[in-house]
Design a protein around this motif. Structure first.
Motif, PDB file in Angstrom:
ATOM      1  N   ALA A   1      -4.928  21.678  26.595  1.00  0.00           N
ATOM      2  CA  ALA A   1      -5.486  22.682  25.689  1.00  0.00           C
ATOM      3  C   ALA A   1      -4.394  23.560  25.079  1.00  0.00           C
ATOM      4  O   ALA A   1      -4.394  23.829  23.869  1.00  0.00           O
ATOM      5  CB  ALA A   1      -6.490  23.546  26.444  1.00  0.00           C
ATOM      6  N   THR A   2      -3.463  24.023  25.904  1.00  0.00           N
ATOM      7  CA  THR A   2      -2.382  24.885  25.418  1.00  0.00           C
ATOM      8  C   THR A   2      -1.474  24.135  24.464  1.00  0.00           C
ATOM      9  O   THR A   2      -1.047  24.670  23.435  1.00  0.00           O
ATOM     10  CB  THR A   2      -1.571  25.439  26.606  1.00  0.00           C
ATOM     11  N   SER A   3      -1.179  22.880  24.789  1.00  0.00           N
ATOM     12  CA  SER A   3      -0.369  22.041  23.910  1.00  0.00           C
ATOM     13  C   SER A   3      -1.045  21.863  22.553  1.00  0.00           C
ATOM     14  O   SER A   3      -0.391  21.918  21.503  1.00  0.00           O
ATOM     15  CB  SER A   3      -0.144  20.668  24.553  1.00  0.00           C
ATOM     16  N   THR A   4      -2.352  21.657  22.580  1.00  0.00           N
ATOM     17  CA  THR A   4      -3.105  21.484  21.338  1.00  0.00           C
ATOM     18  C   THR A   4      -3.001  22.730  20.459  1.00  0.00           C
ATOM     19  O   THR A   4      -2.850  22.646  19.243  1.00  0.00           O
ATOM     20  CB  THR A   4      -4.587  21.180  21.641  1.00  0.00           C
ATOM     21  N   ALA A   5      -3.077  23.909  21.089  1.00  0.00           N
ATOM     22  CA  ALA A   5      -2.956  25.167  20.343  1.00  0.00           C
ATOM     23  C   ALA A   5      -1.557  25.333  19.756  1.00  0.00           C
ATOM     24  O   ALA A   5      -1.404  25.774  18.603  1.00  0.00           O
ATOM     25  CB  ALA A   5      -3.293  26.345  21.260  1.00  0.00           C
ATOM     26  N   VAL A   6      -0.536  24.977  20.519  1.00  0.00           N
ATOM     27  CA  VAL A   6       0.848  25.077  20.040  1.00  0.00           C
ATOM     28  C   VAL A   6       1.051  24.198  18.806  1.00  0.00           C
ATOM     29  O   VAL A   6       1.780  24.569  17.871  1.00  0.00           O
ATOM     30  CB  VAL A   6       1.838  24.665  21.156  1.00  0.00           C
ATOM     31  N   MET A   7       0.375  23.054  18.770  1.00  0.00           N
ATOM     32  CA  MET A   7       0.534  22.117  17.659  1.00  0.00           C
ATOM     33  C   MET A   7       0.078  22.706  16.329  1.00  0.00           C
ATOM     34  O   MET A   7       0.562  22.290  15.271  1.00  0.00           O
ATOM     35  CB  MET A   7      -0.214  20.824  17.937  1.00  0.00           C
ATOM     36  N   ILE A   8      -0.861  23.654  16.361  1.00  0.00           N
ATOM     37  CA  ILE A   8      -1.312  24.252  15.102  1.00  0.00           C
ATOM     38  C   ILE A   8      -0.134  24.877  14.368  1.00  0.00           C
ATOM     39  O   ILE A   8       0.061  24.665  13.163  1.00  0.00           O
ATOM     40  CB  ILE A   8      -2.390  25.324  15.362  1.00  0.00           C
ATOM     41  N   VAL A   9       0.671  25.638  15.094  1.00  0.00           N
ATOM     42  CA  VAL A   9       1.816  26.329  14.495  1.00  0.00           C
ATOM     43  C   VAL A   9       2.949  25.342  14.205  1.00  0.00           C
ATOM     44  O   VAL A   9       3.500  25.315  13.096  1.00  0.00           O
ATOM     45  CB  VAL A   9       2.318  27.452  15.414  1.00  0.00           C
ATOM     46  N   ASN A  10       3.302  24.518  15.189  1.00  0.00           N
ATOM     47  CA  ASN A  10       4.415  23.593  15.023  1.00  0.00           C
ATOM     48  C   ASN A  10       4.199  22.614  13.876  1.00  0.00           C
ATOM     49  O   ASN A  10       5.060  22.444  13.008  1.00  0.00           O
ATOM     50  CB  ASN A  10       4.651  22.811  16.316  1.00  0.00           C
ATOM     51  N   THR A  11       3.050  21.956  13.892  1.00  0.00           N
ATOM     52  CA  THR A  11       2.797  20.954  12.853  1.00  0.00           C
ATOM     53  C   THR A  11       2.571  21.605  11.487  1.00  0.00           C
ATOM     54  O   THR A  11       2.936  21.029  10.458  1.00  0.00           O
ATOM     55  CB  THR A  11       1.574  20.090  13.203  1.00  0.00           C
TER      56      THR A  11
ATOM     57  N   VAL B   1      -7.757  32.093  26.882  1.00  0.00           N
ATOM     58  CA  VAL B   1      -8.905  31.999  25.982  1.00  0.00           C
ATOM     59  C   VAL B   1      -9.461  30.597  26.203  1.00  0.00           C
ATOM     60  O   VAL B   1      -8.904  29.613  25.727  1.00  0.00           O
ATOM     61  CB  VAL B   1      -8.515  32.191  24.505  1.00  0.00           C
ATOM     62  N   GLY B   2     -10.538  30.517  26.949  1.00  0.00           N
ATOM     63  CA  GLY B   2     -11.026  29.206  27.373  1.00  0.00           C
ATOM     64  C   GLY B   2     -10.005  28.556  28.288  1.00  0.00           C
ATOM     65  O   GLY B   2      -9.590  29.131  29.298  1.00  0.00           O
ATOM     66  N   TYR B   3      -9.557  27.357  27.897  1.00  0.00           N
ATOM     67  CA  TYR B   3      -8.541  26.655  28.683  1.00  0.00           C
ATOM     68  C   TYR B   3      -7.118  26.915  28.168  1.00  0.00           C
ATOM     69  O   TYR B   3      -6.149  26.403  28.729  1.00  0.00           O
ATOM     70  CB  TYR B   3      -8.798  25.140  28.632  1.00  0.00           C
TER      71      TYR B   3
END
Length: 264
Positions: free
Chosen positions: A54-64, A213-215
């Motif tokens: 989940a945290t990795s997925t959130a980080v991808m928003i900014v990185n990508t 926030v959630g997971y």
């Protein structure tokens, strides 16, 4: 202090891999966050893995997002690749995120492990990936409609952005590695956005504390994002252009390192 240094280093490395390999940071962040949470928090392997994804997925928003912006200005993103694949690739994230919450014990980690292993074997032994780029062939709408939801489903479930499916797919269509990895970032945006929303909602009933926030672990997300941004900037400014065949081999080598890290 040592924890901060480690997080900074991992974040910076995730930024570099976002630019060089189109990973969006996922394949670096997931193993790190998993081990970090497992050994610093009083949480189970199952909870640690879901938080990592989940945290990795959130980080991808900014990185990508930032990497896509820079690649667009560098004219490395081709519209014929992005559309219509990006439309279909946004359909599977909801189900992928939900599936990850159903995999108990070490099952999600085993799926992550198997996914990377299969990709490495496929890239090494099936022709078309390591070889130099040839005349590119446009993706057909039927291929996009079939593969898009599958890519998104797996990417959201594992928090990896889908680059390990899109890069080999585009590579075998004859595109240069620079084009493949640059295209992987905007294609990962639907995965990152939809996946993060789903993980925030699905983990709402969990009581991990104020850091979540959630997971999604907010502190780790912020640290990885800040230092990931610095890694992206440094990569764009200082890294030289990599020869196409070397780039493809380096892609496989990094996947192998990630695979080993998940075995430990």
């Amino acid at each position: 202090m040592n924890d901060l240094i480690i997080v900074a280093g991992v974040g910076f490395l995730s930024g570099i891999t976002t630019v060089v390999f189109g990973f969006g940071g996922g394949f670096i962040a997931v193993p790190f966050v998993y081990h970090f949470i497992l050994y610093t928090a009083n949480l189970s392997p199952t909870e640690s893995m879901i938080i990592a994804v989940a945290t990795s997925t959130a980080v991808m928003i900014v990185n990508t997002g930032y990497a896509s912006y820079k690649s667009h200005h560098g004219q490395l993103i081709k519209k014929e690749i992005i559309f219509p694949l990006v439309i279909f690739i946004g359909l599977g994230a909801i189900f992928g995120a939900y599936t990850s919450t159903l995999l108990h014990g070490d099952k999600l980690r085993y799926v992550f492990f198997a996914y990377i292993l299969f990709t490495i074997i496929d890239c090494v032994f099936r022709p078309g990936f390591i070889t130099e780029a040839t005349d590119a062939k446009k993706l057909k709408v039927k291929e996009s409609a079939t593969l898009g939801p599958i890519i998104d489903y797996i990417a959201a479930m594992l928090g990896v952005g889908g680059s390990v499916m899109t890069v080999p797919l585009l590579r075998r269509k004859g595109y240069d590695m620079n084009v493949c990895v640059s295209s992987a970032n905007p294609l990962a945006m639907p995965v990152a956005i939809v996946g993060t929303i789903m993980y925030a909602i699905l983990g709402h009933s969990q009581s991990f504390g104020a850091d979540y926030v959630g997971y999604v672990n907010i502190h780790i997300f912020l640290a990885l994002t800040v230092f990931g941004f610095l890694g992206i900037v440094a990569s764009k400014k200082y890294l030289p252009k990599i020869k196409d065949s070397v780039h493809a081999k380096a892609y496989i080598c990094l996947l192998s390192i990630v695979l080993i890290s998940m075995m430990v």
